[in-house]
Design an enzyme around this catalytic site. Sequence first.
Site, PDB file in Angstrom:
ATOM      1  N   THR A  34     -35.160  60.868  70.929  1.00  8.99           N
ATOM      2  CA  THR A  34     -34.112  60.046  71.516  1.00  8.99           C
ATOM      3  C   THR A  34     -32.733  60.487  71.044  1.00  8.99           C
ATOM      4  OG1 THR A  34     -33.832  58.332  69.810  1.00  8.99           O
ATOM      5  CG2 THR A  34     -35.725  58.103  71.316  1.00  8.99           C
ATOM      6  N   ASP A  56     -30.576  53.184  73.285  1.00  7.11           N
ATOM      7  CA  ASP A  56     -29.580  52.460  72.498  1.00  7.11           C
ATOM      8  C   ASP A  56     -30.338  51.746  71.390  1.00  7.11           C
ATOM      9  OD1 ASP A  56     -27.663  50.832  71.391  1.00  7.11           O
ATOM     10  OD2 ASP A  56     -27.301  49.650  73.206  1.00  7.11           O
ATOM     11  N   ASN A  83     -34.465  58.802  62.147  1.00 10.82           N
ATOM     12  CA  ASN A  83     -33.484  59.781  61.690  1.00 10.82           C
ATOM     13  C   ASN A  83     -32.052  59.420  62.076  1.00 10.82           C
ATOM     14  OD1 ASN A  83     -32.557  62.586  60.835  1.00 10.82           O
ATOM     15  ND2 ASN A  83     -32.085  62.646  63.025  1.00 10.82           N
ATOM     16  N   SER A 134     -33.576  58.491  54.637  1.00  9.61           N
ATOM     17  CA  SER A 134     -32.586  57.826  53.805  1.00  9.61           C
ATOM     18  C   SER A 134     -31.620  58.887  53.284  1.00  9.61           C
ATOM     19  CB  SER A 134     -33.270  57.076  52.665  1.00  9.61           C
ATOM     20  OG  SER A 134     -32.354  56.391  51.858  1.00  9.61           O
ATOM     21  N   TYR A 149     -21.951  53.219  53.057  1.00 13.37           N
ATOM     22  CA  TYR A 149     -23.050  54.114  53.415  1.00 13.37           C
ATOM     23  C   TYR A 149     -24.185  53.998  52.398  1.00 13.37           C
ATOM     24  CZ  TYR A 149     -25.649  58.408  54.325  1.00 13.37           C
ATOM     25  OH  TYR A 149     -26.650  59.318  54.599  1.00 13.37           O
ATOM     26  N   LYS A 153     -28.244  52.791  52.876  1.00 16.55           N
ATOM     27  CA  LYS A 153     -29.398  53.579  52.458  1.00 16.55           C
ATOM     28  C   LYS A 153     -30.200  52.879  51.361  1.00 16.55           C
ATOM     29  CE  LYS A 153     -28.807  56.804  55.440  1.00 16.55           C
ATOM     30  NZ  LYS A 153     -29.752  56.895  56.582  1.00 16.55           N
ATOM     31  N   THR A 184     -26.070  70.630  57.612  1.00 18.78           N
ATOM     32  CA  THR A 184     -26.137  70.098  58.975  1.00 18.78           C
ATOM     33  C   THR A 184     -24.719  69.695  59.387  1.00 18.78           C
ATOM     34  OG1 THR A 184     -26.436  67.781  58.308  1.00 18.78           O
ATOM     35  CG2 THR A 184     -28.414  69.155  58.433  1.00 18.78           C
TER      36      THR A 184
END
Length: 277
Positions: A34, A56, A83, A134, A149, A153, A184
């Site tokens: 997705t 969504d 993810n 995580s 953030y 997590k 990434t």
Amino acid sequence: MSTNKVWFITGASRGFGRDLVTQLLEQGYRVAATSRNLDELRKIANEDNFLPLTADLGTEASVAKAIADTVERFGRIDVVVNNAGYGQVGGLEELSDEESRANFDINVFGLLNVTRQALPYLRKQGSGHILNISSIAGTIGSFPAFGIYCATKFAVNGLSESLAEEVRPFGIKVTIVAPGYFRTSFLSSGSMSTPKKEIAEYQNVRETQLAHQQHYNGNQPGDPVKAAQAMIKITEVENPPLHLFLGEDALGLAEEKINRLTTEMKEWREITVSTGF
């Protein structure tokens, strides 16, 4: 290794998600993925083993449809990878209620929506593996500018530990994947949000923010392809870990946290145990 397994991966148009999809398809797995950007997903592959979906994650009906479409296409789901997520930078005083809640909506509540919709299928078949992506920031929170953030997590880690116990009787496994710095797009503008209102006095926050944007970005030590390979590997073992740290940096920070806790507990033991009747 059973390549008959069906994987369902969120946030798959970039980063870990994209690398994981690519690796899985190369190895012959069936994959549903997705993203908010269906066109980007379609660029990954065009084959019968791949089902690109738009979803969504903040809307349960949208998530439910994506899960149902996967089962309709492939007959089952074996591995769910939560993810999707993004980094929110900014001091706790700087970030508005709206900015803070938005990060929780994707990183935590989006994950919960996917998990909630997938579990009936996994329970019915009596098997499955949920990988919640995580971060080392879910184990150690001593990062100025990353408080919100880290909070998302830490929440992922906590709910995943409870989830593992809740679903154990149904033959479902849970793994918390906690990466360190991997090369990434996570530190790019599309994956990391900065505060709308900065407070000049927070120099340590700005320094951390700029270091991640200008120094760490593009120089991360972790190889995302190898991270994808590691995630695939743990789904094929009989007893996968509940906590999987990825990267030597993540391992070092986790050990630092454990050592710090051990030292504090010893130092303050007398006060700690003095509170009973």
